[in-house]
Design a protein around this motif. Structure first.
Motif, PDB file in Angstrom:
ATOM      1  N   HIS A 119       0.832  -1.204   0.000  1.00  0.00           N
ATOM      2  CA  HIS A 119       0.000   0.000   0.000  1.00  0.00           C
ATOM      3  C   HIS A 119       0.871   1.261   0.000  1.00  0.00           C
ATOM      4  O   HIS A 119       0.573   2.229  -0.713  1.00  0.00           O
ATOM      5  N   ARG A 141       3.917   1.568  -1.149  1.00  0.00           N
ATOM      6  CA  ARG A 141       4.554   1.704  -2.458  1.00  0.00           C
ATOM      7  C   ARG A 141       3.553   2.166  -3.516  1.00  0.00           C
ATOM      8  O   ARG A 141       3.876   3.021  -4.348  1.00  0.00           O
ATOM      9  N   ILE A 142       2.337   1.613  -3.472  1.00  0.00           N
ATOM     10  CA  ILE A 142       1.301   2.017  -4.422  1.00  0.00           C
ATOM     11  C   ILE A 142       0.957   3.493  -4.240  1.00  0.00           C
ATOM     12  O   ILE A 142       0.801   4.235  -5.221  1.00  0.00           O
ATOM     13  N   ASP A 143       0.828   3.933  -2.988  1.00  0.00           N
ATOM     14  CA  ASP A 143       0.548   5.353  -2.719  1.00  0.00           C
ATOM     15  C   ASP A 143       1.657   6.239  -3.272  1.00  0.00           C
ATOM     16  O   ASP A 143       1.394   7.313  -3.832  1.00  0.00           O
ATOM     17  N   LYS A 147       1.390   6.354  -7.083  1.00  0.00           N
ATOM     18  CA  LYS A 147       0.261   7.201  -7.480  1.00  0.00           C
ATOM     19  C   LYS A 147       0.586   8.681  -7.293  1.00  0.00           C
ATOM     20  O   LYS A 147       0.222   9.523  -8.119  1.00  0.00           O
ATOM     21  N   LEU A 182       2.779   0.081 -11.280  1.00  0.00           N
ATOM     22  CA  LEU A 182       1.587   0.123 -10.431  1.00  0.00           C
ATOM     23  C   LEU A 182       0.751  -1.134 -10.614  1.00  0.00           C
ATOM     24  O   LEU A 182       0.264  -1.724  -9.638  1.00  0.00           O
ATOM     25  N   GLN A 183       0.573  -1.565 -11.846  1.00  0.00           N
ATOM     26  CA  GLN A 183      -0.203  -2.778 -12.120  1.00  0.00           C
ATOM     27  C   GLN A 183       0.434  -4.008 -11.480  1.00  0.00           C
ATOM     28  O   GLN A 183      -0.269  -4.870 -10.939  1.00  0.00           O
ATOM     29  N   ARG A 193       2.394  -4.003  -8.761  1.00  0.00           N
ATOM     30  CA  ARG A 193       2.208  -3.897  -7.311  1.00  0.00           C
ATOM     31  C   ARG A 193       0.780  -4.258  -6.923  1.00  0.00           C
ATOM     32  O   ARG A 193       0.544  -4.920  -5.898  1.00  0.00           O
ATOM     33  N   GLN A 194      -0.187  -3.808  -7.705  1.00  0.00           N
ATOM     34  CA  GLN A 194      -1.584  -4.111  -7.400  1.00  0.00           C
ATOM     35  C   GLN A 194      -1.861  -5.607  -7.534  1.00  0.00           C
ATOM     36  O   GLN A 194      -2.656  -6.167  -6.770  1.00  0.00           O
TER      37      GLN A 194
END
Length: 375
Positions: free
Chosen positions: A67, A69-71, A74, A182-183, A185-186
């Motif tokens: 989360h 890393r994703i933040d 983004k 991002l994809q 990591r998600q």
């Protein structure tokens, strides 16, 4: 238990520290190291159920890190998108300027062609008055200088346009790479969340008789109490700034850490007979968790039964605790102001719903948060 005993002895025997900045940082580093040792003792695996809890901890730490890393990705993408928009606007302005300048350059070239190469000689031959000759020559020089300036400006515009176009292409490529990252990591996050669900299902099966759940809750409470007591003992020699507004004077004036419905009341008895020492605030996952008062982060890590946990020291032996977070945004030793984001709402620690478990402690004992925070 030996590790915990050694931890207590070490804390009691710590020498007096100078309050200089360097000594303060060294003191914080020692506190962090000793808290980590205490965590190892508290989280020691003793059976299959404890191993499942350890697996849950690892799953939820992975989720928290993903989360974060994703933040970050983004946030970078938003920044790059804004920059790309600015560059595109600049490109549009330069293109309009180029078109305008191109028309002027074409007009200047046409005018120069019509006048021919003997412009100055023709002017001299066509004038009778020496003063008129001198004036017309000056006008002619101004005309040539202006023509040269127009052409130079046009060339500079072309160069700038080329530079901006290259920058736009780089930003687009970087954005594309970040979207792909991002994809990935998600995708990893979805796998980690499924692993967490599988572990929770196994834990639920082992706690189905009720006595196992009570034992786990009692263990969770004991771990938190030991942590609070030892953190309080460890930070006792740290000095808070003299200008800090006393926590006790903010009684009844502070904001809640999140805007959400209270799922329980302080002191309310649970079905298993244990009473609540804090308040659970229901909130959407990912929402910011705010510090209720200025303070220093004295714990920022995972604690079994409470998930991703933040503890703030507010001086005068007051502390606030924020548990079950999705991710943590502050590290031990950092100062935060009232209203600063210190975490993100989550369901770590094995919760089935998202929210924040919130406590206020004085000298290690729980206080009613509704007395301190505005309703």
């Amino acid at each position: 238990m030996k590790t915990l005993v050694l931890f207590l002895i070490t804390l009691i025997s710590l020498p007096a520290w100078s309050q200089a900045e360097g000594d303060e940082q060294a003191r914080l580093a020692q506190i962090k190291q000793r808290i980590e040792s205490l965590q190892q003792e508290l989280n020691q695996v003793q059976g299959q159920r404890d191993q499942l809890l350890k697996d849950l901890e690892e799953n939820e730490k992975d989720i928290s890190g993903l989360h974060q890393r994703i933040d970050k990705i983004k946030q970078d993408m938003r920044s790059r998108s804004d920059k790309l928009h600015e560059l595109q606007q600049e490109q549009q302005q330069l293109q309009e300027s180029r078109r305008s300048m191109q028309r002027r350059v074409e007009q200047e070239i046409a005018a120069a062609y019509r006048l021919g190469r003997q412009e100055q000689i023709k002017l001299l031959l066509n004038q009778q008055d020496p003063q008129n000759v001198a004036r017309h020559l000056r006008y002619h020089d101004y005309f040539l200088q202006e023509r040269s300036r127009i052409i130079d400006t046009y060339l500079e515009t072309l160069t700038s346009l080329k530079t901006v176009s290259a920058s736009i292409e780089r930003e687009r490529e970087t954005l594309k790479a970040e979207r792909e990252q991002l994809q990935k990591r998600q995708s990893k996050l979805r796998v980690a969340q499924q692993n967490r669900k599988d572990t929770l299902d196994k834990l639920a099966a082992r706690l189905s008789d009720g006595s196992g759940e009570l034992k786990q809750l009692q263990g969770d409470r004991t771990r938190l109490q030991k942590l609070v007591d030892e953190v309080g003992r460890a930070i006792a020699s740290l000095v808070n700034p003299s200008e800090q507004k006393p926590f006790a004077r903010q009684r009844g004036k502070m904001q809640w850490p999140v805007d959400g419905r209270r799922a329980n009341a302080y002191g309310q008895r649970r079905a298993n007979g244990i009473t609540w020492k804090g308040v659970t605030l229901r909130a959407n996952e990912g929402e910011p968790v705010r510090a209720i008062h200025r303070g220093r982060v004295v714990f920022s890590d995972y604690l079994r039964g409470h998930g991703m946990l933040v503890i703030l020291d507010h001086g005068e032996e007051y502390m606030s605790l924020y548990a079950h977070n999705q991710s943590l945004t502050r590290n031990i030793g950092e100062w935060v102001e009232s209203g600063d984001t210190i975490a993100r709402v989550g369901n770590s620690g094995g919760l089935s719903h998202s929210g924040v478990y919130f406590e206020i402690r004085h000298r290690g004992k729980a206080q009613d948060p509704t007395v301190w925070c505005r309703s």
